[in-house]
Design an enzyme around this catalytic site. Structure first.
Site, short mmCIF file in Angstrom:
data_model
loop_
_atom_site.label_atom_id
_atom_site.label_comp_id
_atom_site.label_asym_id
_atom_site.label_seq_id
_atom_site.Cartn_x
_atom_site.Cartn_y
_atom_site.Cartn_z
N HIS A 232 0.72 -1.16 -0.11
CA HIS A 232 -0.13 -0.08 -0.03
C HIS A 232 1.11 1.24 -0.03
CE1 HIS A 232 0.79 -0.93 4.24
NE2 HIS A 232 0.54 0.48 4.46
N ASP A 234 0.72 5.02 1.72
CA ASP A 234 0.25 5.83 2.82
C ASP A 234 -0.54 6.96 2.36
OD1 ASP A 234 1.16 3.86 4.47
OD2 ASP A 234 2.73 5.17 5.22
N HIS A 290 4.89 0.09 -0.07
CA HIS A 290 5.69 -0.78 0.98
C HIS A 290 4.41 -1.96 1.46
CE1 HIS A 290 3.71 2.47 3.42
NE2 HIS A 290 3.63 1.46 4.20
N ARG A 300 4.96 -9.33 17.18
CA ARG A 300 5.71 -8.12 16.63
C ARG A 300 5.10 -6.69 17.14
NH1 ARG A 300 5.20 -4.31 12.18
NH2 ARG A 300 7.01 -4.24 10.71
#
Ligand SMILES: *[C@@H]1O[C@H](CO)[C@@H](O)[C@H](O)[C@H]1NC(C)=O
Ligand SMILES: *[C@@H]1O[C@H](CO)[C@@H](O)[C@H](O)[C@H]1NC(C)=O
Length: 321
Positions: A232, A234, A290, A300
């Site tokens: 995507h 941003d 990214h 995570r």
């Protein structure tokens, strides 16, 4: 989900078969050795050399196989290294032209930066505890949970709740003033770093929404909100974004596997391996398409901190009242 899983088990199988073959080979070799007696020391050396080279070959094969499987072609920041200050300039996309420009803030220089030098690992741990405390109130049924201290948004099952409303006073027992102070302080430091790297004034940029903690594990996605791995841009997702930053709160390979951040460039996939205290920041347009790899094991933690040049989209620091 399915193709990825198949891919994962294929790696495991091929690794296992390789190891099995190597073990068989070494057993065969050692029985040959016994049969011939030990006088021939050259044979011993041959055996050692064979084992070493086959182990090395196995390592190289599985390493490059795993790398190519995820499509990563370059590591911009390795989890084990301490990056003082790294900046890679990339040409700006035209995405900024379709929005109101703010001179002195709207990117004219685009790129990506990585630094391990502005947030210490001790600070990262303290911030991760804030995330752990908050997320312990809720959590997504799928693998990806978020906590937004600004809006109060917290994943709960298949939905989100406003934790300030939903939990009321319990929120005040969960966080301390110190937690919120640290959060704001860290945000300011990251903002100053971005301003410096892109040659703009820190006071011309504003924190924007969403800015949130994320906790990802390998549970299967239950809703679209759990699907964090899609590529995507941003600024396409959130028009107000101009600069995006990520502060990692756990370590790749120590705390979790998979979950690397990947810039998807034409002809190259370049990864930033998460490391607690590592800040990665970049201009939000399509020059920085990214994705995040699926997390294969462990948990995570990260914070996404977003900035805009448009004061109308600015938000304040969260307050615990
Ligand atoms: C992942 O996190 C969720 C909560 O968000 C939890 O219910 C689930 O058990 C975790 N899965 C694993 C595999 O640890
Ligand atoms: C980058 O990764 C994607 C999927 O992760 C893959 O389809 C693509 O071929 C990779 N690009 C390169 C240049 O390896």
């Amino acid at each position: 989900m399915a193709p990825q899983r198949r891919a994962g088990s294929r790696t495991a199988e091929s690794g296992g078969a390789g190891a099995g073959a190597r073990a068989q080979e070494s057993r065969r070799l050692s029985s040959v050795m016994k049969g011939n007696g030990q006088k021939d020391s050259r044979r011993k050396w041959l055996k050692v050399a064979f084992l070493l080279s086959s182990a090395m070959l196995g390592y190289l094969l599985s390493g490059s196989y795993l790398l190519s499987e995820e499509g990563v072609t370059e590591v911009l920041a390795h989890y084990g290294e301490i990056v003082k200050d790294k900046f890679i300039e990339v040409p700006c996309s035209e995405d900024y032209d379709s929005h109101k420009r703010f001179e002195g803030c709207t990117p004219r220089k685009c790129g990506r930066g990585i630094t391990d030098a502005i947030i210490s690992r001790v600070e990262a741990e303290r911030i991760r505890r804030i995330a752990e405390k908050g997320l312990s109130l809720g959590g997504s049924d799928g693998g990806a949970s978020i906590l937004d201290l600004h809006s109060g948004a917290l994943s709960l099952g298949k939905h989100f709740v406003n934790m300030y409303r939903y939990f009321g006073d319990k929120v005040h027992d969960t966080f301390t003033e110190e937690d919120f102070h640290l959060y704001s302080e860290v945000r300011q430091r990251i903002q100053q770093k971005i301003a410096l790297a892109f040659g703009i004034s820190s006071s011309s940029m504003y924190l924007t929404k969403p800015t949130f903690f994320s906790r990802i594990n390998n549970s299967e996605a239950k809703t679209a909100h759990d699907e964090y791995w899609h590529p995507h841009i941003d600024k396409v997702t959130y028009g107000s974004f101009d600069y995006t930053s990520l502060l990692y709160l756990s370590d790749y390979t120590e705390d979790f596997g998979g979950g690397r951040f990947v810039f998807m460039d034409e002809g190259a996939n370049r990864t930033v391996e998460p490391r607690a205290g590592r800040v990665s920041f970049f201009t939000s347009g399509s020059e920085n398409l990214h994705r995040v790899e699926k997390v294969h094991w462990g948990t995570r933690y990260a914070i996404t901190i977003s900035f805009t040049c448009n004061p109308d989209h600015g938000i304040g620091d969260p307050v615990l009242t």
